[in-house]
Design a protein around this motif. Structure first.
Motif, short mmCIF file in Angstrom:
data_model
loop_
_atom_site.label_atom_id
_atom_site.label_comp_id
_atom_site.label_asym_id
_atom_site.label_seq_id
_atom_site.Cartn_x
_atom_site.Cartn_y
_atom_site.Cartn_z
N THR A 188 -3.21 14.08 -5.67
CA THR A 188 -2.43 13.18 -4.83
C THR A 188 -3.23 11.96 -4.40
N GLN A 189 -2.68 10.79 -4.72
CA GLN A 189 -3.28 9.51 -4.30
C GLN A 189 -2.23 8.69 -3.57
N PRO A 190 -2.67 7.76 -2.71
CA PRO A 190 -1.69 6.82 -2.13
C PRO A 190 -1.22 5.89 -3.23
N PRO A 191 0.06 5.51 -3.23
CA PRO A 191 0.58 4.65 -4.29
C PRO A 191 0.01 3.25 -4.26
N SER A 192 -0.44 2.79 -3.10
CA SER A 192 -0.94 1.43 -3.01
C SER A 192 -2.09 1.32 -2.02
N ALA A 193 -2.90 0.31 -2.21
CA ALA A 193 -3.99 -0.03 -1.30
C ALA A 193 -4.20 -1.53 -1.39
N SER A 194 -4.77 -2.11 -0.35
CA SER A 194 -5.01 -3.56 -0.39
C SER A 194 -6.22 -3.91 0.45
N GLY A 195 -6.76 -5.08 0.17
CA GLY A 195 -7.88 -5.58 0.93
C GLY A 195 -8.08 -7.04 0.60
N THR A 196 -8.86 -7.72 1.44
CA THR A 196 -9.16 -9.12 1.18
C THR A 196 -10.50 -9.24 0.47
N THR A 197 -10.70 -10.36 -0.15
CA THR A 197 -11.95 -10.61 -0.88
C THR A 197 -13.15 -10.37 0.03
N GLY A 198 -14.11 -9.62 -0.50
CA GLY A 198 -15.32 -9.31 0.25
C GLY A 198 -15.26 -8.04 1.08
N GLN A 199 -14.05 -7.54 1.31
CA GLN A 199 -13.89 -6.33 2.10
C GLN A 199 -14.30 -5.09 1.34
N ARG A 200 -14.36 -3.96 2.06
CA ARG A 200 -14.58 -2.65 1.45
C ARG A 200 -13.29 -1.86 1.58
N VAL A 201 -12.84 -1.30 0.47
CA VAL A 201 -11.63 -0.48 0.50
C VAL A 201 -11.95 0.90 -0.07
N THR A 202 -11.20 1.88 0.38
CA THR A 202 -11.37 3.22 -0.16
C THR A 202 -10.01 3.75 -0.62
N LEU A 235 -4.83 24.72 -15.57
CA LEU A 235 -4.20 23.92 -16.63
C LEU A 235 -5.01 24.02 -17.93
N SER A 236 -6.31 24.29 -17.80
CA SER A 236 -7.25 24.21 -18.93
C SER A 236 -7.27 22.82 -19.53
N GLY A 237 -7.15 21.84 -18.66
CA GLY A 237 -7.16 20.45 -19.07
C GLY A 237 -7.35 19.58 -17.85
N PRO A 238 -7.47 18.27 -18.02
CA PRO A 238 -7.64 17.37 -16.87
C PRO A 238 -6.33 17.14 -16.12
N ALA A 239 -6.42 17.16 -14.80
CA ALA A 239 -5.30 16.80 -13.95
C ALA A 239 -5.56 15.40 -13.42
N PHE A 240 -4.51 14.59 -13.37
CA PHE A 240 -4.63 13.21 -12.91
C PHE A 240 -3.90 13.00 -11.59
N GLY A 241 -4.38 12.05 -10.81
CA GLY A 241 -3.63 11.58 -9.67
C GLY A 241 -2.54 10.65 -10.15
N GLY A 242 -1.60 10.33 -9.27
CA GLY A 242 -0.49 9.48 -9.65
C GLY A 242 -0.83 8.01 -9.79
N GLY A 243 -2.05 7.65 -9.36
CA GLY A 243 -2.48 6.26 -9.47
C GLY A 243 -2.29 5.49 -8.19
N THR A 244 -3.21 4.57 -7.92
CA THR A 244 -3.13 3.69 -6.75
C THR A 244 -3.24 2.26 -7.23
N LYS A 245 -2.23 1.46 -6.87
CA LYS A 245 -2.25 0.05 -7.24
C LYS A 245 -3.00 -0.72 -6.17
N LEU A 246 -4.12 -1.32 -6.54
CA LEU A 246 -4.93 -2.08 -5.61
C LEU A 246 -4.58 -3.55 -5.68
N THR A 247 -4.24 -4.11 -4.53
CA THR A 247 -3.94 -5.54 -4.43
C THR A 247 -5.04 -6.22 -3.63
N VAL A 248 -5.54 -7.32 -4.16
CA VAL A 248 -6.55 -8.10 -3.46
C VAL A 248 -5.87 -9.33 -2.87
N LEU A 249 -5.81 -9.35 -1.57
CA LEU A 249 -5.05 -10.39 -0.87
C LEU A 249 -5.83 -11.70 -0.78
#
Lengths: 110, 119
Positions: free
Chosen positions: A5-19, A96-110
């Protein structure tokens, strides 16, 4: 469901730190290495972090990974416009005997 | 240099069969499992299955087992993913990737093959 489970989106401004967080279970993150991928539109995923916190050659040290229990996170410091992409966490899943993936997080740089 | 080169995009009708391929080079092909990963339009990554090129042992995702077949020809260092009868819902980008057994993750990826199934 073996997915992470991942958050669908994240954002930050140039120079910031995001997680970006990634939550799993004992059968995946709790028992196995975590890895992270970066994907730009129309291109294949690129390995960003492996073995929880290791960077392949060529990946800037602005990217770092960590894991605690059944959760993990990706941190990007000194955010740049070129970091705008989709980020996926993944981990081997024993049930699963295989890799499980998160749903992905779209990162936007404001 | 490790490379995985996939076959080109394809357009098929429902019910038709299809095989797409993934040729590995730049490493010892039989030392690493090859995985197939699906990405449906606008969606995330989904592991479909993996094959060991040394002995053709395969593992499939429970959600896809029976609908696709993964095979390998180690003599030409090529893995394949095939469908006997495509559905419209098989429309997706398909990636092959090399499995690194040291940390059980996918380290090198092919460029992807776009499969479109439409009547």
């Amino acid at each position: 469901q073996s997915g992470l489970t991942q958050p669908p989106s994240a954002s930050g401004t140039t120079g910031q730190r995001v997680t970006i967080s990634c939550s799993g279970s004992y059968s995946n993150i709790g028992s196995n290495y975590v890895y992270w991928y970066q994907q730009f539109p129309g291109t294949a995923p690129r390995l960003l972090i492996y073995s929880h916190n290791q960077r392949p050659s060529g990946v800037p040290d602005r990217f770092s990974g960590s894991k605690s229990g059944t959760s993990a996170s990706l941190a990007i410091s000194g955010l740049r416009s070129e970091d705008e992409a989709d980020y996926y966490c993944a981990s081997w899943d024993d049930s699963l005997s295989g890799p499980a993936f998160g749903g992905g997080t779209k990162l936007t740089v404001l | 240099e490790v490379q995985l080169v996939q076959s080109g995009a394809d357009v098929k009708k429902p019910g038709e069969s299809l095989r797409i391929s993934c040729k590995g080079s730049g490493y010892t092909f039989t030392n690493y499992w090859i995985s197939w990963v699906r990405q449906m339009p606008g969606k995330g990554l989904e592991w479909m299955g993996s094959i060991d090129p040394s002995d053709s042992e395969t593992k499939y995702s429970p959600s896809l087992q029976g609908h696709v077949t993964i095979s390998v020809d180690k003599s030409i260092t090529t893995a394949s993913l095939q469908w006997a009868s495509l559905k419209a819902s098989d429309t997706a980008m398909y990636y092959c990737a090399r499995l690194n057994s040291g940390w059980n993750g996918l380290d090198f990826w092919g460029q992807g093959t776009l499969v479109t199934v439409s009547s």
